[in-house]
Design a protein around this motif. Structure first.
Motif, PDB file in Angstrom:
ATOM      1  N   LEU A  16       0.801  -1.221   0.000  1.00 52.66           N
ATOM      2  CA  LEU A  16       0.000   0.000   0.000  1.00 52.66           C
ATOM      3  C   LEU A  16       0.834   1.271   0.000  1.00 52.66           C
ATOM      4  O   LEU A  16       0.301   2.356  -0.196  1.00 52.66           O
ATOM      5  CB  LEU A  16      -0.922   0.009   1.240  1.00 52.66           C
ATOM      6  N   LEU A  17       2.137   1.164   0.202  1.00 55.18           N
ATOM      7  CA  LEU A  17       2.971   2.366   0.229  1.00 55.18           C
ATOM      8  C   LEU A  17       2.886   3.200  -1.044  1.00 55.18           C
ATOM      9  O   LEU A  17       2.822   4.424  -0.992  1.00 55.18           O
ATOM     10  CB  LEU A  17       4.424   1.979   0.526  1.00 55.18           C
ATOM     11  N   ALA A  20       0.171   5.793  -1.067  1.00 52.80           N
ATOM     12  CA  ALA A  20       0.458   7.019  -0.334  1.00 52.80           C
ATOM     13  C   ALA A  20       1.300   7.969  -1.165  1.00 52.80           C
ATOM     14  O   ALA A  20       1.118   9.179  -1.141  1.00 52.80           O
ATOM     15  CB  ALA A  20       1.174   6.686   0.958  1.00 52.80           C
ATOM     16  N   GLU A 357      -4.254   4.818   2.260  1.00 48.93           N
ATOM     17  CA  GLU A 357      -3.288   3.878   2.839  1.00 48.93           C
ATOM     18  C   GLU A 357      -3.858   3.255   4.113  1.00 48.93           C
ATOM     19  O   GLU A 357      -3.820   2.023   4.300  1.00 48.93           O
ATOM     20  CB  GLU A 357      -1.987   4.604   3.151  1.00 48.93           C
ATOM     21  N   ARG A 358      -4.384   4.121   4.973  1.00 46.27           N
ATOM     22  CA  ARG A 358      -4.921   3.614   6.227  1.00 46.27           C
ATOM     23  C   ARG A 358      -6.113   2.706   5.988  1.00 46.27           C
ATOM     24  O   ARG A 358      -6.219   1.620   6.566  1.00 46.27           O
ATOM     25  CB  ARG A 358      -5.324   4.792   7.114  1.00 46.27           C
TER      26      ARG A 358
END
Length: 422
Positions: A16-17, A20, A357-358
């Motif tokens: 998922l980085l 972001a 991302e969260r």
């Protein structure tokens, strides 16, 4: 927490980085000028585009017409005559030329000067239109590229989920329907990605048509631009290229009225001749003559041409006033649109719900811990990625309204450093 759970969380964070990286960016350039790479790209595209050559050619034509209008209106005529009446012969030659006593040359010169002013104003409009079109196409390409990257990330996540679903189905943790749903979601994302790639190709074509290579401007990012608060005054209207060009055309049309009026007045033709009169018996004598010819505009007074010029001037003036009203209205629209889009974008950035991302991390964890079904996981994951797609579209909308705002304020060319260019 077990070691496998820790490993799965670390894997999810790694996946998922990049989301972001796409979502997070901040302004790094002062708002008074565009970043130097962007200015260089726009100036390079404009100086090499055929639209600049066409604008220069139109201005050269107007300047040539001005030179022609400043030249004398008439050229002299050489007259040769031979008369034979019985045994008498007369041979003469002379010169004649109309004389501009009604100021036609001055009127035409004034009209041509106005056309030069008009051509310069229209060249300004052409340059402004190019800048606006370039920035709009560049923003569309940036947005399309961002949407493609989000689509690629969607494919990665759904591909990974498809593999996990196969593993869990083999272990008996999920049903065959849930495994098939994961496969269908991956196939749907693949089809959607094809559409996103087509949109990016179309955006690239638009940018290439303006003389720029998308790969050369790929390092520029819309998100790096600072967005100032909107502020306009009524005085800005008369400085806008469209308004200046419209009133220059109206002024040129008004000058044509004077040209039509002067053309109604006939210029006299003044001439002289000299020669020899030969009589029988070898007798001859010198002949001298002066002539003045005055045209009589009896059958055609050329009043219709004056009325036509007057009507065309009225049309040009009315169209200029109409355009000015539209520009004033557009200024208000541009300010309000930019203000609303900027506020929406700032709210979107500040919203906790847009932290993809969260959200993606929490979804991944909830699904692994059995708190979410496969259907709910896919639904919410797609909603999360759709939100990021919507963010890219909103960012593009902010950019477009900002360009419209700069255009409405007459600051667009200054912003990209083209105000001193032809």
């Amino acid at each position: 927490m077990s070691i496998p759970d820790i490993a799965r969380r670390a894997c999810a964070v790694a996946l998922l980085l990049p989301l972001a990286a796409i979502a997070q960016s901040g302004p790094t350039e002062p708002s008074g000028r565009a970043p130097e790479p962007l200015r260089a790209a726009v100036i390079s595209a404009w100086t090499q585009h055929p639209a600049l050559r066409a604008a220069d050619a139109r201005r050269a034509a107007a300047s040539a017409r001005l030179d022609a209008a400043r030249r004398p209106l008439y050229n002299p005529s050489l007259d040769l005559a031979y008369d034979r009446e019985g045994s008498d012969r007369t041979d003469t030659f002379g010169l004649s030329m109309p004389v501009d006593i009604n100021g036609k040359r001055r009127a035409r010169s004034d009209a041509a000067t106005s056309r030069v002013v008009q051509s310069n104003a229209e060249a300004h409009v052409t340059r402004r239109n190019f800048v606006r079109s370039w920035l709009g196409n560049w923003a569309e390409w940036q947005t399309a590229d961002a949407r493609v990257r989000v689509g690629e990330r969607r494919l990665q996540l759904l591909g990974r989920f498809q593999d996990l679903a196969k593993t869990q189905f083999a272990a008996g943790d999920i049903s065959g329907l849930e495994r098939d749903l994961a496969q269908l979601s991956r196939a749907e994302a693949q089809a959607e990605q094809a559409g996103l790639l087509a949109e990016r190709a179309q955006a690239e074509a638009g940018l290439r048509a303006l003389g720029s290579n998308p790969e050369a401007v790929a390092t520029l990012d819309v998100a790096d631009m600072a967005l100032p608060a909107a502020k306009l005054t009524d005085a800005d209207v008369d400085r806008l290229p469209d308004v200046q060009a419209a009133y220059a055309a109206a002024d040129a049309a008004a000058r044509d009225i004077e040209v039509a009026k002067r053309n109604r007045l006939g210029d006299p033709v003044v001439g002289f001749n000299t020669g020899r009169l030969r009589l029988p018996g070898g007798v001859s004598d010198t002949v001298l003559g002066v002539s003045i010819s005055i045209p009589l505009n009896i059958r055609n007074g050329y009043r219709a041409e004056v009325r036509a010029a007057q009507a065309e001037a009225n049309v040009a003036r009315a169209e200029a006033d109409q355009l000015r009203l539209a520009v004033v209205s557009n200024q208000t629209r541009a300010v309000e649109s930019y203000r609303a889009a900027k506020a929406a974008w700032e709210a979107w950035q500040a919203s906790r719900g847009t932290d993809v991302e969260r959200r993606a991390f929490l979804l991944e964890r909830s699904w692994r811990e059995g708190e979410l079904s496969t259907t709910d996981y896919l639904l919410q994951l797609n909603q999360t990625l759709d939100t990021q797609q919507a963010g890219a579209a909103l960012q593009a909308q902010v950019w477009k309204t900002y360009v419209d705002y700069l255009d409405a304020a007459g600051q667009l060319e200054r912003w990209v450093g083209l105000e001193a260019n032809p």
